[in-house]
Motif scaffolding. Sequence first.
Motif, PDB file in Angstrom:
ATOM      1  N   PHE A 121       0.829  -1.210   0.000  1.00  0.00           N
ATOM      2  CA  PHE A 121       0.000   0.000   0.000  1.00  0.00           C
ATOM      3  C   PHE A 121       0.860   1.255   0.000  1.00  0.00           C
ATOM      4  O   PHE A 121       2.024   1.249   0.365  1.00  0.00           O
ATOM      5  CB  PHE A 121      -0.945   0.001   1.195  1.00  0.00           C
ATOM      6  CG  PHE A 121      -2.128  -0.900   0.999  1.00  0.00           C
ATOM      7  CD1 PHE A 121      -1.971  -2.276   0.998  1.00  0.00           C
ATOM      8  CD2 PHE A 121      -3.385  -0.378   0.799  1.00  0.00           C
ATOM      9  CE1 PHE A 121      -3.046  -3.111   0.797  1.00  0.00           C
ATOM     10  CE2 PHE A 121      -4.475  -1.204   0.616  1.00  0.00           C
ATOM     11  CZ  PHE A 121      -4.304  -2.563   0.606  1.00  0.00           C
TER      12      PHE A 121
ATOM     13  N   ALA B 179      -1.589   1.700   6.669  1.00  0.00           N
ATOM     14  CA  ALA B 179      -1.820   0.328   6.233  1.00  0.00           C
ATOM     15  C   ALA B 179      -1.591  -0.694   7.338  1.00  0.00           C
ATOM     16  O   ALA B 179      -2.070  -1.814   7.258  1.00  0.00           O
ATOM     17  CB  ALA B 179      -0.933  -0.005   5.035  1.00  0.00           C
TER      18      ALA B 179
ATOM     19  N   TYR C 262      -5.793  -0.140   6.704  1.00  0.00           N
ATOM     20  CA  TYR C 262      -5.375  -1.403   7.336  1.00  0.00           C
ATOM     21  C   TYR C 262      -6.418  -2.498   7.169  1.00  0.00           C
ATOM     22  O   TYR C 262      -6.072  -3.678   7.119  1.00  0.00           O
ATOM     23  CB  TYR C 262      -4.948  -1.218   8.803  1.00  0.00           C
ATOM     24  CG  TYR C 262      -5.961  -0.628   9.748  1.00  0.00           C
ATOM     25  CD1 TYR C 262      -6.954  -1.414  10.303  1.00  0.00           C
ATOM     26  CD2 TYR C 262      -5.891   0.707  10.115  1.00  0.00           C
ATOM     27  CE1 TYR C 262      -7.861  -0.878  11.183  1.00  0.00           C
ATOM     28  CE2 TYR C 262      -6.791   1.255  10.995  1.00  0.00           C
ATOM     29  CZ  TYR C 262      -7.786   0.447  11.532  1.00  0.00           C
ATOM     30  OH  TYR C 262      -8.682   0.983  12.410  1.00  0.00           O
TER      31      TYR C 262
ATOM     32  N   ASP D 284      -8.367  -2.650   4.406  1.00  0.00           N
ATOM     33  CA  ASP D 284      -8.116  -3.017   3.012  1.00  0.00           C
ATOM     34  C   ASP D 284      -6.937  -3.976   2.920  1.00  0.00           C
ATOM     35  O   ASP D 284      -6.979  -4.958   2.208  1.00  0.00           O
ATOM     36  CB  ASP D 284      -7.764  -1.762   2.195  1.00  0.00           C
ATOM     37  CG  ASP D 284      -9.002  -1.144   1.563  1.00  0.00           C
ATOM     38  OD1 ASP D 284     -10.076  -1.768   1.673  1.00  0.00           O
ATOM     39  OD2 ASP D 284      -8.891  -0.055   0.978  1.00  0.00           O
ATOM     40  N   MET D 285      -5.877  -3.635   3.663  1.00  0.00           N
ATOM     41  CA  MET D 285      -4.690  -4.471   3.575  1.00  0.00           C
ATOM     42  C   MET D 285      -4.986  -5.869   4.115  1.00  0.00           C
ATOM     43  O   MET D 285      -4.589  -6.863   3.509  1.00  0.00           O
ATOM     44  CB  MET D 285      -3.509  -3.851   4.323  1.00  0.00           C
ATOM     45  CG  MET D 285      -2.257  -4.703   4.136  1.00  0.00           C
ATOM     46  SD  MET D 285      -0.731  -3.798   4.265  1.00  0.00           S
ATOM     47  CE  MET D 285      -0.286  -4.148   5.924  1.00  0.00           C
TER      48      MET D 285
ATOM     49  N   SER E 262      -6.669  -7.645   1.521  1.00  0.00           N
ATOM     50  CA  SER E 262      -5.782  -7.949   0.396  1.00  0.00           C
ATOM     51  C   SER E 262      -4.868  -9.119   0.735  1.00  0.00           C
ATOM     52  O   SER E 262      -4.365  -9.804  -0.138  1.00  0.00           O
ATOM     53  CB  SER E 262      -4.948  -6.723   0.020  1.00  0.00           C
ATOM     54  OG  SER E 262      -3.793  -6.639   0.829  1.00  0.00           O
ATOM     55  N   GLN E 263      -4.645  -9.347   2.021  1.00  0.00           N
ATOM     56  CA  GLN E 263      -3.792 -10.466   2.431  1.00  0.00           C
ATOM     57  C   GLN E 263      -4.586 -11.763   2.500  1.00  0.00           C
ATOM     58  O   GLN E 263      -4.048 -12.811   2.808  1.00  0.00           O
ATOM     59  CB  GLN E 263      -3.165 -10.170   3.798  1.00  0.00           C
ATOM     60  CG  GLN E 263      -2.148  -9.044   3.735  1.00  0.00           C
ATOM     61  CD  GLN E 263      -1.884  -8.429   5.082  1.00  0.00           C
ATOM     62  OE1 GLN E 263      -2.670  -8.586   6.013  1.00  0.00           O
ATOM     63  NE2 GLN E 263      -0.787  -7.718   5.194  1.00  0.00           N
ATOM     64  N   GLY E 264      -5.876 -11.672   2.244  1.00  0.00           N
ATOM     65  CA  GLY E 264      -6.686 -12.874   2.217  1.00  0.00           C
ATOM     66  C   GLY E 264      -7.027 -13.417   3.600  1.00  0.00           C
ATOM     67  O   GLY E 264      -7.342 -14.587   3.738  1.00  0.00           O
ATOM     68  N   LEU E 265      -6.960 -12.582   4.615  1.00  0.00           N
ATOM     69  CA  LEU E 265      -7.403 -13.043   5.937  1.00  0.00           C
ATOM     70  C   LEU E 265      -8.903 -13.270   5.874  1.00  0.00           C
ATOM     71  O   LEU E 265      -9.602 -12.668   5.069  1.00  0.00           O
ATOM     72  CB  LEU E 265      -7.101 -11.981   6.996  1.00  0.00           C
ATOM     73  CG  LEU E 265      -5.649 -11.580   7.144  1.00  0.00           C
ATOM     74  CD1 LEU E 265      -5.495 -10.601   8.310  1.00  0.00           C
ATOM     75  CD2 LEU E 265      -4.773 -12.786   7.385  1.00  0.00           C
ATOM     76  N   ASN E 266      -9.418 -14.153   6.770  1.00  0.00           N
ATOM     77  CA  ASN E 266     -10.846 -14.412   6.620  1.00  0.00           C
ATOM     78  C   ASN E 266     -11.676 -13.313   7.260  1.00  0.00           C
ATOM     79  O   ASN E 266     -11.255 -12.615   8.170  1.00  0.00           O
ATOM     80  CB  ASN E 266     -11.226 -15.830   7.051  1.00  0.00           C
ATOM     81  CG  ASN E 266     -11.383 -15.974   8.530  1.00  0.00           C
ATOM     82  OD1 ASN E 266     -11.934 -15.099   9.173  1.00  0.00           O
ATOM     83  ND2 ASN E 266     -10.899 -17.079   9.059  1.00  0.00           N
TER      84      ASN E 266
ATOM     85  N   LYS F 282     -12.325 -12.899  11.009  1.00  0.00           N
ATOM     86  CA  LYS F 282     -11.146 -12.506  11.773  1.00  0.00           C
ATOM     87  C   LYS F 282     -10.894 -11.005  11.608  1.00  0.00           C
ATOM     88  O   LYS F 282     -10.548 -10.309  12.566  1.00  0.00           O
ATOM     89  CB  LYS F 282      -9.926 -13.296  11.310  1.00  0.00           C
ATOM     90  CG  LYS F 282      -8.735 -13.090  12.233  1.00  0.00           C
ATOM     91  CD  LYS F 282      -7.586 -14.000  11.886  1.00  0.00           C
ATOM     92  CE  LYS F 282      -6.446 -13.786  12.871  1.00  0.00           C
ATOM     93  NZ  LYS F 282      -5.251 -14.550  12.522  1.00  0.00           N
TER      94      LYS F 282
ATOM     95  N   LYS G  76     -11.483  -9.004  14.968  1.00  0.00           N
ATOM     96  CA  LYS G  76     -10.202  -8.718  15.576  1.00  0.00           C
ATOM     97  C   LYS G  76      -9.645  -7.391  15.064  1.00  0.00           C
ATOM     98  O   LYS G  76      -9.586  -6.414  15.794  1.00  0.00           O
ATOM     99  CB  LYS G  76      -9.235  -9.862  15.275  1.00  0.00           C
ATOM    100  CG  LYS G  76      -7.930  -9.715  16.017  1.00  0.00           C
ATOM    101  CD  LYS G  76      -7.040 -10.921  15.807  1.00  0.00           C
ATOM    102  CE  LYS G  76      -5.676 -10.657  16.409  1.00  0.00           C
ATOM    103  NZ  LYS G  76      -4.718 -11.717  16.074  1.00  0.00           N
ATOM    104  N   TYR G  77      -9.310  -7.358  13.792  1.00  0.00           N
ATOM    105  CA  TYR G  77      -8.580  -6.197  13.297  1.00  0.00           C
ATOM    106  C   TYR G  77      -9.443  -4.949  13.143  1.00  0.00           C
ATOM    107  O   TYR G  77      -8.946  -3.847  13.150  1.00  0.00           O
ATOM    108  CB  TYR G  77      -7.879  -6.544  11.984  1.00  0.00           C
ATOM    109  CG  TYR G  77      -6.760  -7.514  12.216  1.00  0.00           C
ATOM    110  CD1 TYR G  77      -5.687  -7.146  13.005  1.00  0.00           C
ATOM    111  CD2 TYR G  77      -6.797  -8.808  11.711  1.00  0.00           C
ATOM    112  CE1 TYR G  77      -4.664  -8.035  13.269  1.00  0.00           C
ATOM    113  CE2 TYR G  77      -5.775  -9.709  11.968  1.00  0.00           C
ATOM    114  CZ  TYR G  77      -4.713  -9.310  12.751  1.00  0.00           C
ATOM    115  OH  TYR G  77      -3.711 -10.197  13.024  1.00  0.00           O
ATOM    116  N   LEU G  78     -10.750  -5.137  13.002  1.00  0.00           N
ATOM    117  CA  LEU G  78     -11.599  -3.962  12.879  1.00  0.00           C
ATOM    118  C   LEU G  78     -12.228  -3.588  14.220  1.00  0.00           C
ATOM    119  O   LEU G  78     -12.289  -2.427  14.595  1.00  0.00           O
ATOM    120  CB  LEU G  78     -12.696  -4.220  11.835  1.00  0.00           C
ATOM    121  CG  LEU G  78     -13.720  -3.113  11.648  1.00  0.00           C
ATOM    122  CD1 LEU G  78     -13.051  -1.807  11.251  1.00  0.00           C
ATOM    123  CD2 LEU G  78     -14.737  -3.491  10.582  1.00  0.00           C
TER     124      LEU G  78
ATOM    125  N   ARG H  13     -11.364  -4.110  17.436  1.00  0.00           N
ATOM    126  CA  ARG H  13     -10.580  -3.563  18.548  1.00  0.00           C
ATOM    127  C   ARG H  13     -10.272  -2.077  18.425  1.00  0.00           C
ATOM    128  O   ARG H  13     -10.544  -1.320  19.362  1.00  0.00           O
ATOM    129  CB  ARG H  13      -9.309  -4.388  18.746  1.00  0.00           C
ATOM    130  CG  ARG H  13      -8.547  -3.952  19.961  1.00  0.00           C
ATOM    131  CD  ARG H  13      -7.709  -5.068  20.505  1.00  0.00           C
ATOM    132  NE  ARG H  13      -6.491  -4.507  21.054  1.00  0.00           N
ATOM    133  CZ  ARG H  13      -5.448  -5.235  21.415  1.00  0.00           C
ATOM    134  NH1 ARG H  13      -5.473  -6.529  21.252  1.00  0.00           N
ATOM    135  NH2 ARG H  13      -4.396  -4.661  21.904  1.00  0.00           N
TER     136      ARG H  13
END
Lengths: 325, 331
Positions: free
Chosen positions: A97, A103, B224, B226-227, B230-234, B237, B241-243, B245
């Motif tokens: 990115f 990112a 983050y 988007d990334m 783009s990394q294909g995490l499910n 998750k 988790k990533y959104l 928190r």
Amino acid sequence: MGKEVILSVKNLNVNYRVYEGTMKVIDGLNLTVNMGEKVGLVGETGCGKTSTLKSILRIMPQNCIYSGEIYFEGNDMMKMKSDKMRNMRRRNISMIFQDPTSALNPVFTIRDQLYSVIRNSIPERKARNKREVEKIAEKALKEVYLADPQRVLAGYPFQLSGGMRQRVCIAMALATNKDLLLADEPGTSLDVTIQDQVLRLIDELVAEKGLSVLLVSHSLGVVREMTDRIYVMYGGNMVESGPTKELFKEPLHPYTVALLDCVPKLTGEGIRATISGEMVDYLNPSKGCRFAPRCKKALNICHSTKPIQNTVGSSGHWVACHLYE
Amino acid sequence: MKRTLWSVAALIGLSILIFSLSRMLPGDPARMALGPRAPEYVVEELRVEMRLDQPLHIQYGYWASGVVRGDFGRSLMTRRAVSQDIRAYLPATIELVIFAATVQVIFGIALGVLSTMYNGRWVDNIIRIVAYLGIVTPAFVFGVIFLLIFGYLWPILPAAGRLSVEPAITGMTTVDSLLKGDFSSFFRAISHFILPGTALAMNGVAQLARVTRSSMVDNLKSDYVDMAFSQGLNESKIMFKYLLRPSLIPSVSMMAMQFAILFSNAFLVELIFNWPGLSRYGVNAMLYKDFNAIIAVVLVLGIVFIIANILADTIIALLDPRIRLQAGKGA
């Protein structure tokens, strides 16, 4: 072109629904990347470069409508079910990115983020092995010349410098074996010397791992150094394409010519020229060539009819402009 | 540490303010306590006994030295020591409020996440409309509606009152029954909470759902996320988790404020469901001009509010390393 094609985008259209109507950003875009080739995509800010990359990975925002065909190694990704598409992202395509600061997730450690990427893209049996994952992570960080992997892993993004963050992002993209790298103006948000280091690093790693690259940039200097072939994009259309050397030696499209004129030279003349006029209004783009309103050489036909691609010479150089018909 | 000192200062300020205000109110508390037909000399005696004849700062001095020893004076309304009253009523309210807060956290955040996952689709729209209704409807209206439906039309839950568990160790029925190991009365105690607790929680559930949703939808557009895609995490998750928190921080700050609001909203709910709680006691005290009780209730609520804020800051620091680590450096 007898070379094997890894990525081919055919007739891609990307529209955004906004309050005022529909923005027709990308309009019938075609693009190919051959196996092992480094391809540049150049254009000014807002011309749809990032939209192109995001539609390849199908990570567009919700207000986006897109259509077309995107083939990766012969399979149309536009038609793939979402779990299959996810596997493509896990195993085949990586993206770097533009801004490493936004990112990386601000509230998780680098370890957490890097490990989850690695675990996600290696076979499950290996992913359960903690030592294995750690080994891959450390190797990836060493490859991007981060001297103290343990310290980086334990830190949060805000504790690292901009350059280090970008390196971490590159490490995330290249930690496991992929086939194609999409790089969205890597390093643009960093200062020039760091940006140069980052680009060299990407170049080196790509050569080492034999990846194909689609590099997006608004900087001609960057693409000139790093790519084999260039696409020039204006307002969601491809206007010209050809081998890097030839394109720089003999630019044909008035936009490409103007773009090259904007680059400051070391001859002390300062900035030589700017392109006058405004960006394309995507809500009501002109029916003809999208560059016509700003083009000094525009003919009448330019405002009413879309130009087709005209091949020039034998090296695959073409230009979409009525002047060359 | 610095925070604790500030909290103490805030409490002292609060006590001075509320003490002066209560003394400045028109009307004679001694007369109120004894009734209109008491002879004047008796009222005068009580006034002296309550030190109402002395200057304000001396009254405050006497009062404050009592408070330090845990003595808030005597209630004119119940004729018992205020501290005793508080011990009797506070646990019921705390229990109710904690139940309501738990309902808020669970359902508010769950609805916010659900709304985000179906962002822009009908599930999201329904949640948003219902949340609007939830915000504009006062808690006591929910109380009356619940009472009608579940207490009268379809009586499946206890509609009024609170279980009493003997012996009262903490005064909280759920904790006491658990301490005794008596699970059947634990569940019966919980069943008494459901109607008043849910009625009390509704506003906060709606607000929390909206705050959580808007914060998550904002962050959904971030690089983050988007990334991560783009990394294909499910997707789950990424969502949970990533959104979730980084998006919870505004929700937590809001919960701290909600906690204080819960105590004040508890009054009408306690009244409707005949719940022997502190809020009802406090409002009655105000109507009776029961100074000692008023001040004590306000102080206790002040302490609760401060604790809730410290708790919220701690949770935010746990969620967000930028706050945690920078603060660590400063101290």
